[in-house]
Design a protein around this motif. Structure first.
Motif, PDB file in Angstrom:
ATOM      1  N   LEU A 177      -6.576   7.689   2.262  1.00 36.27           N
ATOM      2  CA  LEU A 177      -5.620   7.907   1.346  1.00 36.27           C
ATOM      3  C   LEU A 177      -5.981   7.377  -0.047  1.00 36.27           C
ATOM      4  CD1 LEU A 177      -2.585   8.133   1.008  1.00 36.27           C
ATOM      5  CD2 LEU A 177      -2.286   6.075   1.474  1.00 36.27           C
ATOM      6  N   SER A 178      -6.947   6.293  -0.033  1.00 39.72           N
ATOM      7  CA  SER A 178      -7.628   6.118  -1.215  1.00 39.72           C
ATOM      8  C   SER A 178      -8.526   7.010  -2.091  1.00 39.72           C
ATOM      9  CB  SER A 178      -8.561   4.814  -1.056  1.00 39.72           C
ATOM     10  OG  SER A 178      -9.572   5.069  -0.644  1.00 39.72           O
ATOM     11  N   PHE A 179      -9.026   7.996  -1.280  1.00 38.30           N
ATOM     12  CA  PHE A 179      -9.739   9.005  -1.764  1.00 38.30           C
ATOM     13  C   PHE A 179      -8.618  10.128  -2.307  1.00 38.30           C
ATOM     14  CE2 PHE A 179     -13.232   7.894   0.958  1.00 38.30           C
ATOM     15  CZ  PHE A 179     -13.978   7.175  -0.002  1.00 38.30           C
ATOM     16  N   LEU A 180      -7.372  10.334  -1.667  1.00 40.30           N
ATOM     17  CA  LEU A 180      -6.381  11.455  -1.992  1.00 40.30           C
ATOM     18  C   LEU A 180      -5.693  10.871  -3.419  1.00 40.30           C
ATOM     19  CD1 LEU A 180      -4.680  12.094   1.257  1.00 40.30           C
ATOM     20  CD2 LEU A 180      -6.442  13.376   0.195  1.00 40.30           C
ATOM     21  N   ILE A 181      -5.759   9.627  -3.578  1.00 35.78           N
ATOM     22  CA  ILE A 181      -5.004   9.272  -5.203  1.00 35.78           C
ATOM     23  C   ILE A 181      -6.032   8.645  -6.004  1.00 35.78           C
ATOM     24  CG2 ILE A 181      -2.789   8.695  -3.508  1.00 35.78           C
ATOM     25  CD1 ILE A 181      -3.524   5.755  -3.666  1.00 35.78           C
ATOM     26  N   ASN A 182      -7.223   9.147  -5.998  1.00 35.10           N
ATOM     27  CA  ASN A 182      -8.104   8.463  -6.960  1.00 35.10           C
ATOM     28  C   ASN A 182      -8.301   9.082  -8.297  1.00 35.10           C
ATOM     29  OD1 ASN A 182      -9.688  10.706  -6.353  1.00 35.10           O
ATOM     30  ND2 ASN A 182     -11.620   9.738  -5.743  1.00 35.10           N
ATOM     31  N   THR A 229      -6.354   2.507  -6.122  1.00 34.43           N
ATOM     32  CA  THR A 229      -7.222   3.409  -5.127  1.00 34.43           C
ATOM     33  C   THR A 229      -8.191   2.080  -4.450  1.00 34.43           C
ATOM     34  OG1 THR A 229      -7.306   5.284  -6.462  1.00 34.43           O
ATOM     35  CG2 THR A 229      -9.220   4.731  -5.255  1.00 34.43           C
ATOM     36  N   LEU A 230      -8.487   1.378  -5.690  1.00 30.15           N
ATOM     37  CA  LEU A 230      -9.614   0.082  -5.154  1.00 30.15           C
ATOM     38  C   LEU A 230      -8.844  -0.836  -4.009  1.00 30.15           C
ATOM     39  CD1 LEU A 230     -12.026  -1.328  -5.677  1.00 30.15           C
ATOM     40  CD2 LEU A 230     -11.015  -2.730  -7.530  1.00 30.15           C
ATOM     41  N   PHE A 231      -7.696  -1.183  -4.451  1.00 31.97           N
ATOM     42  CA  PHE A 231      -6.653  -2.085  -3.657  1.00 31.97           C
ATOM     43  C   PHE A 231      -6.482  -1.507  -2.033  1.00 31.97           C
ATOM     44  CE2 PHE A 231      -2.703  -3.663  -2.022  1.00 31.97           C
ATOM     45  CZ  PHE A 231      -3.198  -5.117  -1.871  1.00 31.97           C
ATOM     46  N   THR A 232      -6.145  -0.074  -2.024  1.00 35.62           N
ATOM     47  CA  THR A 232      -6.179   0.677  -0.794  1.00 35.62           C
ATOM     48  C   THR A 232      -7.196   0.787  -0.316  1.00 35.62           C
ATOM     49  OG1 THR A 232      -4.405   1.931  -2.267  1.00 35.62           O
ATOM     50  CG2 THR A 232      -5.260   2.970   0.024  1.00 35.62           C
ATOM     51  N   PHE A 233      -8.480   0.992  -0.743  1.00 35.80           N
ATOM     52  CA  PHE A 233      -9.914   1.217  -0.149  1.00 35.80           C
ATOM     53  C   PHE A 233     -10.213  -0.250   0.497  1.00 35.80           C
ATOM     54  CE2 PHE A 233     -14.429   1.121  -0.118  1.00 35.80           C
ATOM     55  CZ  PHE A 233     -14.769   2.253   0.618  1.00 35.80           C
ATOM     56  N   LEU A 234     -10.134  -1.254  -0.148  1.00 34.49           N
ATOM     57  CA  LEU A 234     -10.401  -2.591   0.129  1.00 34.49           C
ATOM     58  C   LEU A 234      -9.613  -3.102   1.234  1.00 34.49           C
ATOM     59  CD1 LEU A 234     -11.136  -4.577  -3.177  1.00 34.49           C
ATOM     60  CD2 LEU A 234     -12.897  -3.688  -1.302  1.00 34.49           C
ATOM     61  N   LEU A 235      -8.334  -2.786   1.381  1.00 32.16           N
ATOM     62  CA  LEU A 235      -7.594  -3.153   2.455  1.00 32.16           C
ATOM     63  C   LEU A 235      -7.864  -2.365   3.747  1.00 32.16           C
ATOM     64  CD1 LEU A 235      -5.222  -5.023   3.121  1.00 32.16           C
ATOM     65  CD2 LEU A 235      -3.703  -3.116   2.870  1.00 32.16           C
ATOM     66  N   GLY A 278      -5.433   7.105 -14.385  1.00 30.20           N
ATOM     67  CA  GLY A 278      -5.706   6.133 -15.239  1.00 30.20           C
ATOM     68  C   GLY A 278      -6.047   4.772 -14.613  1.00 30.20           C
ATOM     69  N   VAL A 279      -5.586   3.702 -15.271  1.00 36.90           N
ATOM     70  CA  VAL A 279      -6.164   2.386 -14.858  1.00 36.90           C
ATOM     71  C   VAL A 279      -5.418   2.067 -13.733  1.00 36.90           C
ATOM     72  CG1 VAL A 279      -6.498   0.250 -15.515  1.00 36.90           C
ATOM     73  CG2 VAL A 279      -6.985   1.717 -17.183  1.00 36.90           C
ATOM     74  N   PHE A 280      -3.946   2.217 -13.722  1.00 35.11           N
ATOM     75  CA  PHE A 280      -3.379   1.780 -12.647  1.00 35.11           C
ATOM     76  C   PHE A 280      -3.725   2.488 -11.475  1.00 35.11           C
ATOM     77  CE2 PHE A 280       0.735   3.065 -10.119  1.00 35.11           C
ATOM     78  CZ  PHE A 280       0.830   1.510  -9.346  1.00 35.11           C
ATOM     79  N   LYS A 281      -3.781   3.793 -11.449  1.00 36.62           N
ATOM     80  CA  LYS A 281      -4.347   4.491 -10.095  1.00 36.62           C
ATOM     81  C   LYS A 281      -5.721   4.093  -9.675  1.00 36.62           C
ATOM     82  CE  LYS A 281      -2.789   8.732  -9.836  1.00 36.62           C
ATOM     83  NZ  LYS A 281      -2.410  10.196 -10.156  1.00 36.62           N
ATOM     84  N   MET A 282      -6.477   3.866 -10.516  1.00 35.64           N
ATOM     85  CA  MET A 282      -7.848   3.196 -10.140  1.00 35.64           C
ATOM     86  C   MET A 282      -7.659   1.879  -9.372  1.00 35.64           C
ATOM     87  SD  MET A 282     -10.173   5.215 -10.556  1.00 35.64           S
ATOM     88  CE  MET A 282      -9.625   7.104 -11.057  1.00 35.64           C
ATOM     89  N   LEU A 283      -6.824   1.022 -10.023  1.00 39.88           N
ATOM     90  CA  LEU A 283      -6.665  -0.220  -9.309  1.00 39.88           C
ATOM     91  C   LEU A 283      -5.440  -0.057  -7.856  1.00 39.88           C
ATOM     92  CD1 LEU A 283      -5.193  -2.312 -12.366  1.00 39.88           C
ATOM     93  CD2 LEU A 283      -7.556  -2.752 -11.034  1.00 39.88           C
ATOM     94  N   ILE A 309       0.704  -1.288  -0.096  1.00 38.89           N
ATOM     95  CA  ILE A 309      -0.002   0.025   0.254  1.00 38.89           C
ATOM     96  C   ILE A 309       0.913   1.248   0.054  1.00 38.89           C
ATOM     97  CG2 ILE A 309      -1.536   1.461   1.338  1.00 38.89           C
ATOM     98  CD1 ILE A 309      -2.931  -0.720   0.005  1.00 38.89           C
ATOM     99  N   GLY A 310       1.775   1.168   0.825  1.00 40.69           N
ATOM    100  CA  GLY A 310       2.789   2.409   0.922  1.00 40.69           C
ATOM    101  C   GLY A 310       3.687   2.611  -0.203  1.00 40.69           C
ATOM    102  N   SER A 311       4.134   1.817  -1.102  1.00 42.73           N
ATOM    103  CA  SER A 311       4.756   1.987  -2.055  1.00 42.73           C
ATOM    104  C   SER A 311       4.020   2.403  -3.237  1.00 42.73           C
ATOM    105  CB  SER A 311       5.777   0.814  -2.594  1.00 42.73           C
ATOM    106  OG  SER A 311       4.799  -0.367  -2.701  1.00 42.73           O
ATOM    107  N   MET A 312       2.779   1.524  -3.332  1.00 44.60           N
ATOM    108  CA  MET A 312       1.797   1.859  -4.631  1.00 44.60           C
ATOM    109  C   MET A 312       1.323   3.315  -4.418  1.00 44.60           C
ATOM    110  SD  MET A 312       0.105  -1.568  -5.568  1.00 44.60           S
ATOM    111  CE  MET A 312      -1.262  -1.826  -4.376  1.00 44.60           C
ATOM    112  N   ALA A 313       0.872   3.586  -3.053  1.00 47.21           N
ATOM    113  CA  ALA A 313       0.319   4.976  -2.928  1.00 47.21           C
ATOM    114  C   ALA A 313       1.449   6.122  -3.126  1.00 47.21           C
ATOM    115  CB  ALA A 313      -0.385   4.990  -1.539  1.00 47.21           C
ATOM    116  N   LEU A 314       2.529   5.691  -2.748  1.00 51.91           N
ATOM    117  CA  LEU A 314       3.829   6.780  -3.163  1.00 51.91           C
ATOM    118  C   LEU A 314       3.945   6.994  -4.405  1.00 51.91           C
ATOM    119  CD1 LEU A 314       5.803   8.589  -1.705  1.00 51.91           C
ATOM    120  CD2 LEU A 314       7.450   6.580  -1.803  1.00 51.91           C
ATOM    121  N   LEU A 315       4.085   5.866  -5.136  1.00 48.77           N
ATOM    122  CA  LEU A 315       3.999   5.978  -6.762  1.00 48.77           C
ATOM    123  C   LEU A 315       3.007   6.717  -7.475  1.00 48.77           C
ATOM    124  CD1 LEU A 315       5.424   2.651  -7.604  1.00 48.77           C
ATOM    125  CD2 LEU A 315       6.652   4.531  -7.583  1.00 48.77           C
TER     126      LEU A 315
END
Length: 141
Positions: free
Chosen positions: A83-88, A98-104, A91-96, A17-23
Motif C-alpha cells: 500500500l505504501s508503494f501504491l500511494i507514494n 508513505t513513510l509511516f505506512t511502510f514503517l508500520l 507532496g510532503v504529506f503523501k510522502m510522510l 493507516i487506513g484513514s491516511m492512506a484513504l485520504l
C-alpha cells in the motif's frame, strides 16, 4: 515473562493507516490528466485502504476465506508495504503517509516473528482457533 501489546495500539495504528492512506489515495485521483498511471494506482488503493478501516469495526465472514492475509502480522505487514508503494506519489504529506505506512508494515512483519506479541482479536475469524497455524486438536481417527 510474556509481554503483550495493548489491543488499542493495533486499533489506533490500523485506523490511522487506513484513514491516511484513504485520504492520500483520494487526493491521487486528481492526477487523472497529468499522470494516468498514478490515477490507476489510486483506484486500487482506495478500496484496499477503506477495507482496513472496515476491518476494525466488523469482519465479514467471506473475507477470512478469500483474503486471509489481512489476518496475520506477516500478511498485514506485507500488505502495508504494498500500500505504501501504491500511494507514494505527491507532496510532503503523501510522502510522510508513505513513510509511516511502510514503517508500520515493517513493524508488523517483525511482530510475526516475535512470539511474545499476541495477535489482536480482530485477526481471528469467529469460531477459528487463536492463530491460523493452531491445528493441535484437528486429528481424525
Amino acid at each position: 515473562m510474556s509481554e503483550t501489546m495493548p489491543p488499542v495500539f493495533f486499533k489506533v495504528a490500523n485506523l490511522m493507516i487506513g484513514s491516511m492512506a484513504l485520504l492520500s489515495s483520494v487526493s491521487q485521483l486528481t492526477y487523472i490528466v497529468s499522470n494516468f498511471n498514478t490515477f490507476l494506482l489510486a483506484i486500487y488503493a482506495i478500496p484496499l485502504s477503506a477495507l482496513i478501516i472496515v476491518l476494525e469495526f466488523q469482519v465479514p465472514s467471506f473475507l477470512y476465506k478469500y483474503c486471509s492475509f489481512y489476518f496475520s502480522f506477516l500478511g498485514r505487514g506485507l500488505f502495508y508495504i504494498l500500500l505504501s508503494f501504491l500511494i507514494n506519489t505527491g507532496g510532503v504529506f503523501k510522502m510522510l503517509v508513505t513513510l509511516f505506512t511502510f514503517l508500520l508494515g515493517l513493524i508488523y512483519v517483525a511482530f510475526e516473528f516475535l512470539p511474545q506479541i499476541e495477535e489482536p482479536a480482530n485477526f481471528r475469524a469467529e469460531g477459528a482457533p487463536i492463530s491460523v497455524d493452531d491445528d493441535d486438536d484437528d486429528e481424525i481417527i
